[in-house]
Scaffold this motif. Sequence first.
Motif, PDB file in Angstrom:
ATOM      1  N   LEU A  22       0.830  -1.197   0.000  1.00  0.00           N
ATOM      2  CA  LEU A  22       0.000   0.000   0.000  1.00  0.00           C
ATOM      3  C   LEU A  22       0.866   1.249   0.000  1.00  0.00           C
ATOM      4  O   LEU A  22       1.937   1.276   0.612  1.00  0.00           O
ATOM      5  CB  LEU A  22      -0.906   0.025   1.236  1.00  0.00           C
ATOM      6  CG  LEU A  22      -1.956  -1.091   1.358  1.00  0.00           C
ATOM      7  CD1 LEU A  22      -2.556  -1.091   2.755  1.00  0.00           C
ATOM      8  CD2 LEU A  22      -3.049  -0.923   0.306  1.00  0.00           C
ATOM      9  N   TYR A  23       0.385   2.274  -0.696  1.00  0.00           N
ATOM     10  CA  TYR A  23       1.032   3.586  -0.675  1.00  0.00           C
ATOM     11  C   TYR A  23       0.087   4.568  -0.002  1.00  0.00           C
ATOM     12  O   TYR A  23      -1.094   4.642  -0.350  1.00  0.00           O
ATOM     13  CB  TYR A  23       1.356   4.046  -2.095  1.00  0.00           C
ATOM     14  CG  TYR A  23       1.723   5.509  -2.193  1.00  0.00           C
ATOM     15  CD1 TYR A  23       2.784   6.036  -1.458  1.00  0.00           C
ATOM     16  CD2 TYR A  23       1.024   6.371  -3.040  1.00  0.00           C
ATOM     17  CE1 TYR A  23       3.118   7.369  -1.543  1.00  0.00           C
ATOM     18  CE2 TYR A  23       1.355   7.709  -3.139  1.00  0.00           C
ATOM     19  CZ  TYR A  23       2.407   8.212  -2.390  1.00  0.00           C
ATOM     20  OH  TYR A  23       2.731   9.537  -2.470  1.00  0.00           O
ATOM     21  N   VAL A  24       0.586   5.308   0.981  1.00  0.00           N
ATOM     22  CA  VAL A  24      -0.214   6.325   1.670  1.00  0.00           C
ATOM     23  C   VAL A  24       0.107   7.675   1.046  1.00  0.00           C
ATOM     24  O   VAL A  24       1.218   8.204   1.196  1.00  0.00           O
ATOM     25  CB  VAL A  24       0.098   6.357   3.185  1.00  0.00           C
ATOM     26  CG1 VAL A  24      -0.762   7.409   3.871  1.00  0.00           C
ATOM     27  CG2 VAL A  24      -0.141   4.983   3.805  1.00  0.00           C
ATOM     28  N   CYS A  25      -0.870   8.224   0.313  1.00  0.00           N
ATOM     29  CA  CYS A  25      -0.659   9.469  -0.414  1.00  0.00           C
ATOM     30  C   CYS A  25      -0.722  10.664   0.541  1.00  0.00           C
ATOM     31  O   CYS A  25      -1.457  10.655   1.532  1.00  0.00           O
ATOM     32  CB  CYS A  25      -1.708   9.617  -1.511  1.00  0.00           C
ATOM     33  SG  CYS A  25      -1.371  10.967  -2.667  1.00  0.00           S
ATOM     34  N   ASN A  26       0.019  11.708   0.219  1.00  0.00           N
ATOM     35  CA  ASN A  26      -0.012  12.923   1.018  1.00  0.00           C
ATOM     36  C   ASN A  26      -1.356  13.622   0.922  1.00  0.00           C
ATOM     37  O   ASN A  26      -2.083  13.469  -0.074  1.00  0.00           O
ATOM     38  CB  ASN A  26       1.098  13.881   0.584  1.00  0.00           C
ATOM     39  CG  ASN A  26       2.485  13.354   0.920  1.00  0.00           C
ATOM     40  OD1 ASN A  26       2.628  12.514   1.802  1.00  0.00           O
ATOM     41  ND2 ASN A  26       3.486  13.846   0.220  1.00  0.00           N
ATOM     42  N   ILE A  27      -1.694  14.396   1.934  1.00  0.00           N
ATOM     43  CA  ILE A  27      -2.966  15.130   1.963  1.00  0.00           C
ATOM     44  C   ILE A  27      -2.857  16.428   1.182  1.00  0.00           C
ATOM     45  O   ILE A  27      -3.777  16.805   0.455  1.00  0.00           O
ATOM     46  CB  ILE A  27      -3.387  15.410   3.421  1.00  0.00           C
ATOM     47  CG1 ILE A  27      -3.579  14.098   4.184  1.00  0.00           C
ATOM     48  CG2 ILE A  27      -4.670  16.244   3.467  1.00  0.00           C
ATOM     49  CD1 ILE A  27      -3.794  14.287   5.678  1.00  0.00           C
ATOM     50  N   MET A  28      -1.720  17.111   1.334  1.00  0.00           N
ATOM     51  CA  MET A  28      -1.507  18.401   0.683  1.00  0.00           C
ATOM     52  C   MET A  28      -0.300  18.320  -0.250  1.00  0.00           C
ATOM     53  O   MET A  28       0.621  17.520  -0.031  1.00  0.00           O
ATOM     54  CB  MET A  28      -1.271  19.499   1.732  1.00  0.00           C
ATOM     55  CG  MET A  28      -2.320  19.596   2.827  1.00  0.00           C
ATOM     56  SD  MET A  28      -3.958  20.074   2.228  1.00  0.00           S
ATOM     57  CE  MET A  28      -3.662  21.780   1.735  1.00  0.00           C
ATOM     58  N   THR A  29      -0.297  19.168  -1.283  1.00  0.00           N
ATOM     59  CA  THR A  29       0.878  19.259  -2.146  1.00  0.00           C
ATOM     60  C   THR A  29       1.990  19.985  -1.407  1.00  0.00           C
ATOM     61  O   THR A  29       1.742  20.733  -0.456  1.00  0.00           O
ATOM     62  CB  THR A  29       0.551  20.021  -3.433  1.00  0.00           C
ATOM     63  OG1 THR A  29       0.137  21.352  -3.100  1.00  0.00           O
ATOM     64  CG2 THR A  29      -0.553  19.322  -4.213  1.00  0.00           C
ATOM     65  N   GLU A  30       3.229  19.769  -1.842  1.00  0.00           N
ATOM     66  CA  GLU A  30       4.375  20.398  -1.188  1.00  0.00           C
ATOM     67  C   GLU A  30       5.061  21.345  -2.163  1.00  0.00           C
ATOM     68  O   GLU A  30       5.512  20.934  -3.237  1.00  0.00           O
ATOM     69  CB  GLU A  30       5.362  19.338  -0.718  1.00  0.00           C
ATOM     70  CG  GLU A  30       4.834  18.478   0.423  1.00  0.00           C
ATOM     71  CD  GLU A  30       5.933  17.631   1.039  1.00  0.00           C
ATOM     72  OE1 GLU A  30       6.840  18.194   1.665  1.00  0.00           O
ATOM     73  OE2 GLU A  30       5.870  16.412   0.869  1.00  0.00           O
ATOM     74  N   PRO A  31       5.134  22.628  -1.807  1.00  0.00           N
ATOM     75  CA  PRO A  31       5.807  23.598  -2.677  1.00  0.00           C
ATOM     76  C   PRO A  31       7.244  23.184  -2.961  1.00  0.00           C
ATOM     77  O   PRO A  31       7.979  22.801  -2.057  1.00  0.00           O
ATOM     78  CB  PRO A  31       5.755  24.903  -1.861  1.00  0.00           C
ATOM     79  CG  PRO A  31       4.605  24.720  -0.920  1.00  0.00           C
ATOM     80  CD  PRO A  31       4.593  23.259  -0.591  1.00  0.00           C
ATOM     81  N   GLY A  32       7.620  23.233  -4.221  1.00  0.00           N
ATOM     82  CA  GLY A  32       8.972  22.847  -4.593  1.00  0.00           C
ATOM     83  C   GLY A  32       9.139  21.375  -4.875  1.00  0.00           C
ATOM     84  O   GLY A  32      10.199  20.965  -5.341  1.00  0.00           O
ATOM     85  N   GLU A  33       8.099  20.587  -4.609  1.00  0.00           N
ATOM     86  CA  GLU A  33       8.181  19.154  -4.884  1.00  0.00           C
ATOM     87  C   GLU A  33       6.996  18.656  -5.712  1.00  0.00           C
ATOM     88  O   GLU A  33       7.184  18.013  -6.736  1.00  0.00           O
ATOM     89  CB  GLU A  33       8.263  18.351  -3.577  1.00  0.00           C
ATOM     90  CG  GLU A  33       9.629  18.355  -2.927  1.00  0.00           C
ATOM     91  CD  GLU A  33       9.831  17.178  -1.970  1.00  0.00           C
ATOM     92  OE1 GLU A  33       9.409  16.057  -2.320  1.00  0.00           O
ATOM     93  OE2 GLU A  33      10.403  17.381  -0.900  1.00  0.00           O
ATOM     94  N   THR A  34       5.801  18.918  -5.231  1.00  0.00           N
ATOM     95  CA  THR A  34       4.622  18.312  -5.872  1.00  0.00           C
ATOM     96  C   THR A  34       3.563  19.368  -6.183  1.00  0.00           C
ATOM     97  O   THR A  34       2.376  19.120  -6.033  1.00  0.00           O
ATOM     98  CB  THR A  34       4.032  17.221  -4.972  1.00  0.00           C
ATOM     99  OG1 THR A  34       3.719  17.780  -3.682  1.00  0.00           O
ATOM    100  CG2 THR A  34       4.995  16.064  -4.796  1.00  0.00           C
ATOM    101  N   ASP A  35       3.968  20.550  -6.614  1.00  0.00           N
ATOM    102  CA  ASP A  35       3.006  21.602  -6.950  1.00  0.00           C
ATOM    103  C   ASP A  35       2.028  21.108  -8.016  1.00  0.00           C
ATOM    104  O   ASP A  35       2.435  20.659  -9.101  1.00  0.00           O
ATOM    105  CB  ASP A  35       3.740  22.843  -7.476  1.00  0.00           C
ATOM    106  CG  ASP A  35       4.691  23.414  -6.438  1.00  0.00           C
ATOM    107  OD1 ASP A  35       4.227  24.144  -5.566  1.00  0.00           O
ATOM    108  OD2 ASP A  35       5.905  23.090  -6.512  1.00  0.00           O
ATOM    109  N   GLY A  36       0.723  21.199  -7.716  1.00  0.00           N
ATOM    110  CA  GLY A  36      -0.303  20.822  -8.678  1.00  0.00           C
ATOM    111  C   GLY A  36      -0.477  19.331  -8.875  1.00  0.00           C
ATOM    112  O   GLY A  36      -1.233  18.904  -9.750  1.00  0.00           O
TER     113      GLY A  36
END
Length: 449
Positions: free
Chosen positions: A341-355
């Motif tokens: 299983l992969y637990v996905c992040n709740i919020m995006t992270e600026p500089g890494e996963t924007d959008g």
Amino acid sequence: MKHTIRDLKRVSRSRTPYRAKQWFKWLSPGLSLKRWLVVSAAGMVLALLGIAIWTKLTPVYYLLQFVEVALTTIATRIPNYISGPLVVISGILLLLWGQTRTMGSIHDALKPEDNGELIDALMERRRLHRGPHIVALGGGTGLSTLLRGIKTYSANITAVVTVADDGGSSGRLRREIGVLPPGDIRNCLAALADEETLLAELFQYRFQGGTGLSGHSFGNLFLAAMADITGDLEQAVVASSQVLAVRGEVLPATLTDVTLWAELADGRRIQGESSITEARGKIMRLGCLPERPVPLPRVLEAIAQAEVIVIGPGSLYTSVIPNLLVPDIVEAIANSSAQRLYVCNIMTEPGETDGYTVSDHILAIDRACGDRRIFDGVVVQKTKPSARALIRYAQKQSHPVDLDLDVVERLGRQVVLANIMSEDPQSGMVRHDSLKLARTLAQQFSGKR
């Protein structure tokens, strides 16, 4: 007179119904206690028989003769319907008294730190050691959050931690004395330890002043010193685990001195874990130097034995994927029959996963693994944070990770929607909730065993 909660607990435990209930717990199957008591009793009987045979039964003869005279005297002077029950009751009372004192002495010697009952601690230990074998991969605060909750379901936990960190206290120690970054390992050790103990709090203590000490945590310095004494970080972690009495084990993904690099959409090539996030660009490729770090053998063993493998949560490019840049770890996970299983992040992270959407997270992991599918399902937060939290995060260019369900399903992943979030009503900070996340994962793997 005022009574503390501990005093009230002690009074309540003295009540006869409570004590009787606790005594019946000792008869519960699986404690590995009754069988050894029987073995001990059998050993004592055999030893006494051996002594009797060795001495030509002389002591046994006189003992039996004395018992016969005593019983005959009692039976002739007191009716058997009175003497019989009296002897039985006396024997039972002596037995109970002896066992009570014995168990009391054991309890005083091994008293649980919360002043609870020894039998409850033994039953809890049995339950945890019968839990599934879990391997959790990640780093940062995400992995320690997961471990803090999942340790309530199993003691068979192996946390595999990235060693690519080069910022903060870990980065300073890495540059100054050449030790692998201990920060994420320290957080995981503290998460798996008993958080009520002073030692765990000490391990997380961060110095606020002092020349050279400011910003360092005690645990980082302890691990660095132990690594120097024992010869490597793996042995340092083992020794620290014994000091903290952690449930499970914490392992670095590799003992190789790894440096991350990233190629951005604008053509820049950024080197160093902390610099990648600060560059604030769209990450196209992520790699490390050296290119093929050697995994810890114990990590591969744990993956091969795992019933459940959990990836994340945590910063996608600087906490989760660095573990997957070790090719042998990817190979071991891909070949595992465990539930993955992969637990996905709740919020995006600026500089890494924007959008980024959920599917973007999945595709990034697939690309890092050479397009190999290493997990079957993804755990996603069911509802969005409050309006206040959304405004707070939007000011930092962070937004909820949207679930593009149709794309995720086309990627062949099962989606597990659950409420796994906690939100600080004062600050609006959003985090994974340790217990909610652990409960969700437990519901997933409980039906698969």
